[in-house]
Design an enzyme around this catalytic site. Structure first.
Site, PDB file in Angstrom:
ATOM      1  CE  LYS A 187      -3.823   1.843   2.883  1.00  0.00           C
ATOM      2  NZ  LYS A 187      -4.627   1.553   4.096  1.00  0.00           N
ATOM      3  CB  SER A 201      -8.036   0.317   5.967  1.00  0.00           C
ATOM      4  OG  SER A 201      -8.738   1.503   5.942  1.00  0.00           O
ATOM      5  CB  SER A 222      -8.067   3.433   3.292  1.00  0.00           C
ATOM      6  OG  SER A 222      -7.149   2.776   4.154  1.00  0.00           O
TER       7      SER A 222
HETATM    8  N1  GLN Z   1     -12.785   3.693   7.242  1.00  0.00           N
HETATM    9  C1  GLN Z   1     -12.036   3.943   8.447  1.00  0.00           C
HETATM   10  C2  GLN Z   1     -11.590   5.384   8.483  1.00  0.00           C
HETATM   11  O1  GLN Z   1     -11.792   6.065   7.515  1.00  0.00           O
HETATM   12  C3  GLN Z   1     -10.871   3.005   8.553  1.00  0.00           C
HETATM   13  C4  GLN Z   1      -9.699   3.409   7.783  1.00  0.00           C
HETATM   14  C5  GLN Z   1      -8.486   2.562   8.022  1.00  0.00           C
HETATM   15  O2  GLN Z   1      -8.559   1.479   8.599  1.00  0.00           O
HETATM   16  N2  GLN Z   1      -7.341   3.085   7.603  1.00  0.00           N
HETATM   17  O3  GLN Z   1     -11.053   5.824   9.445  1.00  0.00           O
END
Ligand code: GLN
Length: 474
Positions: A81, A180, A156
């Protein structure tokens, strides 16, 4: 291209084929690169390290030919990532503000994988700084789900999930601050793992919510994740929050005993849960009970606190973590500025996307002197309450089973309001609020052919149960 006509090998089968000279590492990497080219329109990769991957593959082929010692991960091709450092490679966290930033060192986890001969084929698209649940918040545009290109892949780590789904690598490294890794894995029909907090070093990860962030893995097979965990997990002198205890043997079989599994009755009563997901969850409970496991509904009346607690604490941490992007030290700097203050303002105004700005504002607000006690301090207290409750449940039960999402992947561009988007994380944030390890796994296809995934959470002392569970004998 039908992504599901590809066969998805295990680490063992790749290595066997290499050692028996059925394939070469160069041809393996060429195949992956071909698939990347065929699926480019899905926007899963921001950058492909084609030449480098090819020369690494040549080195492996030479080692095999000369019967030289090989690392444990020879032939294992990974994507990372875009918020994980890989020395001398660009890393932007999906943001304009880090455009052209070159990582000066490799994340500890990446370094450990490279030392075992893993090959990194490219860096994957993601929501800016990991903030999002759809991969629509990336400076590089949305990622499309290979199952149905009109759908979000989740986020994400959406690029990470699609890179594995489309067979462009064996596994993907992502990060999971509130789901994410598990949620995009769920929307793409894959396994997604968030280790116990502190199990894998955060050194070299772009910080979002430091007390929540964990590096995780997406793969077709849980054993692939176990193999990578075996290499990455363990104390690191560069991360003081890393657990000092020795990690478990992720490849070992957990002792066979009748397991006790809990689920939250409140979740099944929740109107927001899609009826097909609800029905599948009930089926799964029945299936497990028929196999002889004890599966009980337990009381968990803190569900309504999960999202407020998560979003107060993570935005607070994000607002401080992101203060370092000031146009002086990293990446992008605004032009035509005449003072230091103007440099900060214009750089951050132009460099950050809308969602990131929203979170910085929220975080600054909850940390401000007048509201600190009302929001931040209260959220810290409820985080402790949630942890205590989960620990009590997991004293009596081996695992907790939950859905990963309340709904199926939605269409790209049908953005709901920010609050609705935050609420969609309700089932994933629990593992991060408590630091517990969690694995998401696909169970079924619904009538719309969308994958349904559930997750298991457990105590970190029993982390390897999350892998041995999937060995066929269970
Ligand atoms: N959707 C969650 C957020 O926006 C989790 C994101 C993540 O795990 N990086 O905070």
């Amino acid at each position: 291209m039908n992504t599901f006509s590809i066969s998805y090998p295990t680490i063992e089968s790749v290595q066997k084929a290499l050692l028996q000279k059925e394939i070469s590492c160069s041809s393996l990497v060429d195949d992956y690169l071909k698939r990347i080219a065929q699926t480019r329109h899905l926007n899963a990769y921001i950058e492909v390290f084609a030449e480098e991957a090819k020369s690494q593959a040549d080195i492996i082929d030479q080692k095999i030919a000369a019967q030289k010692p090989l690392g444990k991960l020879f032939g294992v091709v990974l994507s990372i990532k875009d918020n994980i450092s890989f020395a001398h490679h660009t890393m932007t966290a999906g943001s304009k503000i880090l455009q052209s930033y070159q990582a000066l060192f490799s994340a500890t986890a990446v370094q450990r994988l490279l030392e075992e001969d893993a090959i990194i084929i490219g860096r994957t698209n993601c929501d800016e700084f990991g903030m999002g649940s759809s991969n629509e918040n990336s400076f590089y545009g949305p990622v499309k789900n290979g199952l149905d290109e009109s759908l979000i892949p989740g986020g994400s780590s959406g690029g990470a999930a699609v890179s594995v789904q489309t067979g462009t690598c064996l596994a993907a490294l992502g990060t999971d601050t509130g789901g994410s890794v598990r949620q995009p894995a769920a929307f793409c029909g894959l396994f997604g793992y968030k280790p116990a907090y502190g199990r894998v070093s955060r050194h070299g990860l772009v910080a979002y919510g430091s007390s929540f962030d964990q590096l995780g893995v997406i793969a077709h097979h849980p054993q692939t994740i176990a193999h990578l965990m075996q290499i990455m997990a363990g104390a690191d002198e560069y991360d003081a929050t890393c657990l000092s205890e020795a990690p478990p043997d992720y490849l070992a079989q957990a002792p066979k005993k009748p397991l006790k599994i809990a689920y939250f009755g409140q979740i099944l009563a929740n109107e927001a849960l899609h009826p097909t997901i609800l029905a599948t969850f009930k089926d799964e409970i029945q299936r497990l009970a028929q196999k002889g496991y004890q599966v009980d509904s337990v009381d968990f009346d803190l569900i309504e606190y999960l999202i407020p607690t998560y979003y107060i604490l993570t935005t607070a941490e994000a607002s401080t973590n992101l203060s370092r992007y000031d146009g002086i030290r990293y990446g992008y700097r605004a032009k035509d500025v005449h003072s230091l203050e103007e440099t900060y303002k214009k750089t951050r105004t132009e460099g950050f996307g809308l969602e990131v700005k929203r979170r910085i504002l929220l975080g600054t607000y909850v940390l401000s002197a007048g509201y600190y006690d009302a929001y931040f301090a209260k959220a810290q207290q409820s985080r402790r309450l949630i942890l205590n409750r989960m620990q009590a449940i997991l004293k009596d039960y081996d695992m907790v089973m939950m859905p990963v999402t309340a709904n199926f992947a939605r269409k790209i561009g049908t953005n709901s309001t920010p609050v609705e988007e935050y609420l969609s994380d309700v089932f994933t944030v629990l593992a991060n609020l408590t630091g517990l390890p969690a694995i998401s796994f696909p169970v079924a296809n619904s009538i719309d052919e969308n994958v349904i995934s559930f997750q298991f959470l457990t105590l970190r002392e029993r982390e390897n149960l999350l892998f041995s569970w999937f060995v066929p004998s269970h």
